[in-house]
Structure formats: structure tokens, C-alpha cells
Design an enzyme around this catalytic site. Structure first.
Site, PDB file in Angstrom:
ATOM      1  N   GLN A  50       0.685  -1.417   0.135  1.00 43.81           N
ATOM      2  CA  GLN A  50      -0.278   0.132   0.063  1.00 43.81           C
ATOM      3  C   GLN A  50       0.309   1.108   0.059  1.00 43.81           C
ATOM      4  OE1 GLN A  50      -2.755   0.707  -0.895  1.00 43.81           O
ATOM      5  NE2 GLN A  50      -3.787  -1.380  -0.117  1.00 43.81           N
ATOM      6  N   SER A  51       2.094   1.272  -0.812  1.00 45.15           N
ATOM      7  CA  SER A  51       2.884   2.744  -0.108  1.00 45.15           C
ATOM      8  C   SER A  51       2.297   3.858  -1.592  1.00 45.15           C
ATOM      9  CB  SER A  51       4.024   2.124  -1.205  1.00 45.15           C
ATOM     10  OG  SER A  51       4.890   2.936  -1.374  1.00 45.15           O
ATOM     11  N   ASN A  52       2.727   4.471  -0.708  1.00 40.88           N
ATOM     12  CA  ASN A  52       2.381   5.854  -1.063  1.00 40.88           C
ATOM     13  C   ASN A  52       3.362   6.116  -3.106  1.00 40.88           C
ATOM     14  OD1 ASN A  52       0.269   6.801   0.386  1.00 40.88           O
ATOM     15  ND2 ASN A  52       1.592   7.635   1.274  1.00 40.88           N
ATOM     16  N   ALA A  53       4.429   5.428  -2.291  1.00 43.97           N
ATOM     17  CA  ALA A  53       5.618   5.903  -4.002  1.00 43.97           C
ATOM     18  C   ALA A  53       4.659   5.165  -4.210  1.00 43.97           C
ATOM     19  CB  ALA A  53       7.072   5.641  -3.095  1.00 43.97           C
ATOM     20  N   MET A  54       4.571   3.788  -4.857  1.00 41.47           N
ATOM     21  CA  MET A  54       3.994   2.893  -5.689  1.00 41.47           C
ATOM     22  C   MET A  54       3.478   3.419  -5.970  1.00 41.47           C
ATOM     23  SD  MET A  54       2.095  -1.098  -5.494  1.00 41.47           S
ATOM     24  CE  MET A  54       0.637  -0.272  -4.264  1.00 41.47           C
TER      25      MET A  54
END
Length: 300
Positions: A59-63
């Protein structure tokens, strides 16, 4: 694409007056601190690159921001994670869903007994046509975009009468806080942050690995706070922030910072607080149902 000059608005939370730098409004697909971190990659031609590769949590924002960057650039995007929960694979939500919608190829590697970074290095073995971005955008390329953010904050403060400004933001890798400190501290503006992943020593290690020697001020809670765990106080803080400001904040990072600020403020009332809204709201799509199941629709 214009990734600059987000508004600064005025608010109050409990007894704390503050200004809010609205980096959540940078761009619908490319917002918050990740957009600032990846701005240099967006602006560079990088014509030899065909594939963007990174790794981190599911659930990475960077992803999600990297999936948007790859779509803009016309690159394929590969993202490696430790594992993907069965429920999430069956019903995608949050950053995971949005990154898939952007065309991301998300692969779990835990069954191979390797950390995603090790898998990329040892198995994937990127060639010269691949660009590998470290987890969370913790790399020196991030400085250019964050320097632009610092310049915007400085420009705004010159038109305000307050004598002492403090910029506050929570930290994951700490990259944004570190580079903001680097470019704001020479102008007398303090940057304060809190370590949402690990503790103070871990965050200082992250700072050091970027080659800097002067760090922002680090605040901590009195009790241990485990990243990603559900805490009633986090939910209550998030809920009250939204009730009092009519603005949605991130559920994973912002509540911890605001709890730190409530302890910090009584001794620092003479300072003018600027809080950086770093976006990350897609993550609420998966976090909020977990909180609601555990604590109810209202934490009060």
C-alpha cells in the site's frame, strides 16, 4: 505538468493555530511528497529508460506515484513487495488498486526467501534500460523537488509578519524532512518531524545514509508506536482533524505527528507553525475500513 505553488491555508486544531501547505493538491495522480521527490525524474528526458523498477509495501504511496510517473513517461513499471494479502488480491483497494489501474506489474517475492530489494539485485538484475528507485524515494534525486518546495515556503514567509516559523511533517524514510531542513535552516526556519517507521535512531540512520550531517528536530511519542498498527488515538486524532479543519489527512502518518505536536506546542506557542500536507489519501481507502471494523464508524 505544473508541480509547484500549492496553496497555504490557515486553520486551528484544538488550541494549535497553524498554516497548511496543501501539497495534496499538486496533481490528481502525482501529488504529495512523492511528487516532489520524483519531480527530477519527471523533468529529465531519460530517453534510454524503458522500465521503472521499485519496491516497498503493498500500500505504498510511492508505488502509486511511480506508477503515474511511468504512465506519463511511457515506461513499463515493476514493483516488488514481500507479499500480497489474499483479501487484497481478491478486492484491490487504495494505492494497490490505483497502481494496478495505472498498469503496474506488482509481484510478491516472499516465497523465494528474499527481500524485494535483494530480489531485484540478484534475480531481476536490471540492465541499462531500467531505472531503479529505492523504497519510498529515499535517494539524492529527491533533493531537487524538495528544494523547490522549500523555495515556495520561503517565498510565502517573506510576506508574513511572524518572526519565527517552524515547518512540521511526519517521516517515513525522512527524505522530505531532511532536505527541507537543509534548505530552510539557513533561513532560520526549523523543521520538526517524527519517526513513523522505527524510532529516532532508525530515522537518523536513514538521514545519514543520504550523506547529510545536519538533521531536522525529531519528536517522539512517550509510548512505542508500531507502524501500521491500529490505535484508537490515531483514529480519534484523524477524525478530529477532519471535523475541525474540513480537510482529510492521511491516516497512517499524520495522526502520530499531530499527537507529537500537541505535546510540543505548549512550550512553543511563540512559533508560527506550517504543517506540510503530504497527500497519501489513497491509503485511507484501505486503512479506514480496518479502523471502522475495530472501533466503529466514529472513534468517539
Amino acid at each position: 505538468m505544473k508541480l509547484a505553488d500549492t496553496p497555504i491555508t490557515q486553520h486551528q486544531f484544538n488550541d494549535i493555530p497553524f498554516y497548511l501547505k496543501r501539497d495534496d493538491q499538486l496533481h490528481s495522480h502525482f501529488s504529495g511528497n512523492k511528487a516532489r521527490k520524483f519531480m527530477a525524474l519527471l523533468e529529465q528526458p531519460l530517453e534510454h529508460i524503458d522500465i521503472l523498477i521499485s519496491y516497498g509495501s503493498v500500500q505504498s504511496n510511492a508505488m502509486y506515484s511511480l506508477s503515474a510517473l511511468a504512465a506519463i513517461k511511457g515506461w513499463a513499471f515493476e514493483f516488488y513487495v514481500d507479499h500480497i494479502p489474499q483479501w487484497l488480491a481478491e478486492s484491490p483497494k487504495g494505492n494497490y488498486r490505483a497502481a494496478l489501474d495505472m498498469g503496474a506489474d506488482i509481484t510478491a517475492v516472499s516465497e523465494l526467501g528474499l527481500h524485494p530489494r535483494e530480489f531485484i539485485e540478484q534475480v531481476r538484475q536490471p540492465d541499462q534500460h531500467c531505472l531503479v528507485v529505492p523504497e519510498g524515494g529515499r535517494f539524492q534525486h529527491a533533493e531537487a523537488g524538495i528544494k523547490q518546495l522549500a523555495t515556495e515556503i520561503l517565498s510565502w514567509t517573506r510576506f508574513e509578519n511572524a518572526s519565527q516559523f517552524t515547518v512540521a511533517l511526519p517521516s517515513g524514510t525522512g527524505t522530505t524532512a531532511l532536505y527541507l531542513h537543509k534548505h530552510l535552516s539557513p533561513h532560520g526556519i526549523e523543521v520538526i518531524t517524527c519517526p513513523c517507521v522505527g524510532g529516532k535512531a532508525y530515522l537518523e540512520q536513514q538521514f545519514s545514509e543520504l550523506g547529510e550531517t545536519h538533521f531536522p528536530t525529531i519528536l517522539e511519542l512517550a509510548t512505542k508506536h508500531h507502524f501500521g498498527h491500529l490505535y484508537r488515538q490515531d483514529y480519534l486524532t484523524w477524525y478530529e482533524l477532519q471535523q475541525q479543519t474540513n480537510i482529510e489527512f492521511d491516516l497512517l502518518y499524520d495522526p502520530m505527528m499531530w499527537q507529537c505536536l500537541q505535546s510540543w506546542y505548549p512550550e512553543n506557542q511563540h512559533k508560527t507553525l506550517i504543517y506540510l500536507h503530504q497527500g497519501g489519501l489513497l491509503g485511507n481507502e484501505s486503512m479506514l475500513p480496518r479502523y471502522e471494523r475495530k472501533f466503529g464508524l466514529s472513534p468517539e
